[in-house]
Enzyme design. Structure first.
Site, PDB file in Angstrom:
ATOM      1  N   GLY A 201      67.624 -53.755  16.138  1.00 14.09           N
ATOM      2  CA  GLY A 201      67.011 -52.563  16.729  1.00 14.09           C
ATOM      3  C   GLY A 201      65.699 -52.897  17.400  1.00 14.09           C
ATOM      4  O   GLY A 201      65.398 -54.064  17.650  1.00 14.09           O
ATOM      5  N   ASN A 202      64.943 -51.871  17.708  1.00 15.61           N
ATOM      6  CA  ASN A 202      63.634 -52.077  18.321  1.00 15.61           C
ATOM      7  C   ASN A 202      62.700 -50.966  17.866  1.00 15.61           C
ATOM      8  O   ASN A 202      63.116 -50.071  17.136  1.00 15.61           O
ATOM      9  CB  ASN A 202      63.765 -52.111  19.850  1.00 15.61           C
ATOM     10  CG  ASN A 202      64.343 -50.817  20.375  1.00 15.61           C
ATOM     11  OD1 ASN A 202      63.691 -49.774  20.346  1.00 15.61           O
ATOM     12  ND2 ASN A 202      65.597 -50.859  20.822  1.00 15.61           N
ATOM     13  N   ARG A 203      61.449 -51.031  18.312  1.00 20.33           N
ATOM     14  CA  ARG A 203      60.433 -50.142  17.739  1.00 20.33           C
ATOM     15  C   ARG A 203      60.253 -48.839  18.512  1.00 20.33           C
ATOM     16  O   ARG A 203      59.323 -48.096  18.247  1.00 20.33           O
ATOM     17  CB  ARG A 203      59.104 -50.882  17.654  1.00 20.33           C
ATOM     18  CG  ARG A 203      59.141 -51.952  16.572  1.00 20.33           C
ATOM     19  CD  ARG A 203      57.868 -52.755  16.542  1.00 20.33           C
ATOM     20  NE  ARG A 203      56.679 -51.937  16.445  1.00 20.33           N
ATOM     21  CZ  ARG A 203      55.459 -52.416  16.415  1.00 20.33           C
ATOM     22  NH1 ARG A 203      55.274 -53.729  16.455  1.00 20.33           N
ATOM     23  NH2 ARG A 203      54.421 -51.612  16.335  1.00 20.33           N
TER      24      ARG A 203
END
Ligand code: CTP
Length: 400
Positions: A201-203
């Protein structure tokens, strides 16, 4: 702008001091009209000092200036925070036994109320019936929020935070310059499953996309918000009758939802952080150290969604992409953004610096918008809502 802030007798009145400060800081002329009860929580000197205008509760002061109607007539917006159950009942009945009551009857400005009371009082049929009547009359009811209440209980009844009240109330005066547009906004970050418990995922929090959706709806557009893994409290910012939310998880799901919604859209804004790669296969069993299966992951590339949308767009559709870059040098960052805009075939590309103070998960943002021939057509710095405002202005300019 001329704003009347009505304050009624609830403990949340202390928060309204901050609300008035926010309005003053934003350059508005604020007159506070408390009820007598409100003054038992926060005194007149505080309201006068913070608003820099005289404060009274009575219709018998300043009679020569017909204050009991003058304030209402001059107001361009009225905010009541907190609005107690009693005041809500008085408003419904049209009682005018104090300055706030007469002002409310005399005004033709939009009125927003931020209810604050115990959950039981909020849920009582009498209060709910009053709220229905006020809504029918065009009063905007902001909240109440759900959470801890004075006395240790919790539930609906909390006054919304001053920042949220100010934002929603000022949005009531937004120009309807996006009316008639159908827009699609993607927001959040995709999650690519590795196994049932892990993902790549990412932020990205989705805040900028939610702000874009909320701003568009406030300005009259119909909005499809394709929301990738956005936390409920962030998504709450997109609660609006003109916003339809389509929750998605992976890049593939986001691509499908975007293609569906974009087919009939006049504007597409792609703020979602899309994973460039996904695991070649997701295990349906949890991978364990025992299996030795966690030391490397084979990846395959995801499609470039926005480039695909741009390549097959309907005539006249405007497409905006986003890029979060860590290059600190502004000219290098712009150059990279220009190449990205060309490569994706989009009209506008909003580029922001993603560092410790800006970008992911932060309330504030700073963007430059790259348009035709690589020109910087606009720039914005401030809250994500303020940035959203500038982006929609740039979209409007691009449509012309
Ligand atoms: N984007 C997309 N599909 C992808 C990747 C990105 O639609 N598979 C969109 C993003 O939503 C964003 C824009 O493309 O609007 C730029 O995203 P970014 O990750 O900066 O682009 P990349 O092409 O992945 O470039 P980089 O190699 O710099 O990550």
């Amino acid at each position: 702008m001329n704003i009347v802030v009505g304050v009624t007798g609830g403990i949340a009145a202390y928060k309204t001091v901050h609300l008035v400060r926010l309005l003053i800081k934003a350059g508005h002329d604020v007159t506070v009209i408390p009820t007598d009860d409100a003054l038992r929580f926060v005194g007149a000197p505080t309201w006068e000092a913070i608003s820099r205008n005289p404060v009274t509760t009575s219709v018998h002061d300043d009679v020569a200036k017909v204050r009991h109607v003058a304030l209402g007539q001059a107001a361009e917006l009225v905010i009541i925070a907190p609005a107690t159950a009693n005041t809500i009942a008085k408003m419904t009945a049209g009682l005018a036994d104090d300055l706030l009551g007469t002002t409310l009857l005399a005004t033709t400005a939009p009125v927003a109320i931020a209810p604050a009371m115990h959950t039981g009082m909020w849920r009582h049929p009498a209060t709910q019936a009053n709220i229905r009547v006020l809504r029918e009359r065009g009063v905007h009811v902001l909240g109440p929020g759900d959470g801890e209440l004075t006395g240790g209980d919790s539930g609906p009844g909390r006054m919304l935070e001053p920042e949220d009240i100010v934002e929603s109330a000022l949005a009531l005066l937004a120009p309807q310059d996006l009316a008639g547009l159908r827009v699609v906004v993607s927001a959040g970050g995709t999650r690519e499953p590795i196994d049932p418990v892990r993902f790549l995922g990412n932020r990205s929090s989705g805040k900028q996309g939610v702000a874009l959706a909320a701003e568009a709806a406030a300005r009259g557009a119909m909005v499809d918000l394709v929301a990738a893994n956005i936390a409920a409290d962030v998504l709450a910012g997109a609660r609006h009758p003109h916003i339809r939310v389509h929750p998605v998880g992976t890049a593939a799901q986001l691509g499908e939802a975007m293609r569906d919604a974009a087919a009939s859209a006049t504007v597409v804004i792609m703020t979602a952080a899309v994973a460039d790669y996904r695991p070649a296969s997701a295990s349906d069993q949890k991978l364990t150290k025992e299996d030795g299966a966690l030391t490397s992951i084979d990846l395959v590339e995801n499609e470039d969604i926005v480039a695909g949308l741009a390549a097959s767009r309907p005539h006249g559709q405007i497409i905006v992409a986003f890029a979060a870059e860590t290059l600190r040098d502004p000219e290098e960052r712009r150059e990279r953004a220009r190449r990205k805009r060309e490569r994706k075939g989009v009209d506008l590309l909003a580029v922001n610096l993603a560092d410790a103070d800006h970008g992911f998960e932060k309330p504030d943002n700073a963007v430059e918008i790259i348009g035709a021939e690589g020109a910087v057509v606009a720039s914005a710095e401030g809250s994500k809502r303020e940035v959203a405002r500038v982006i929609w202005d740039a979209v409007r300019a691009a449509r012309r």
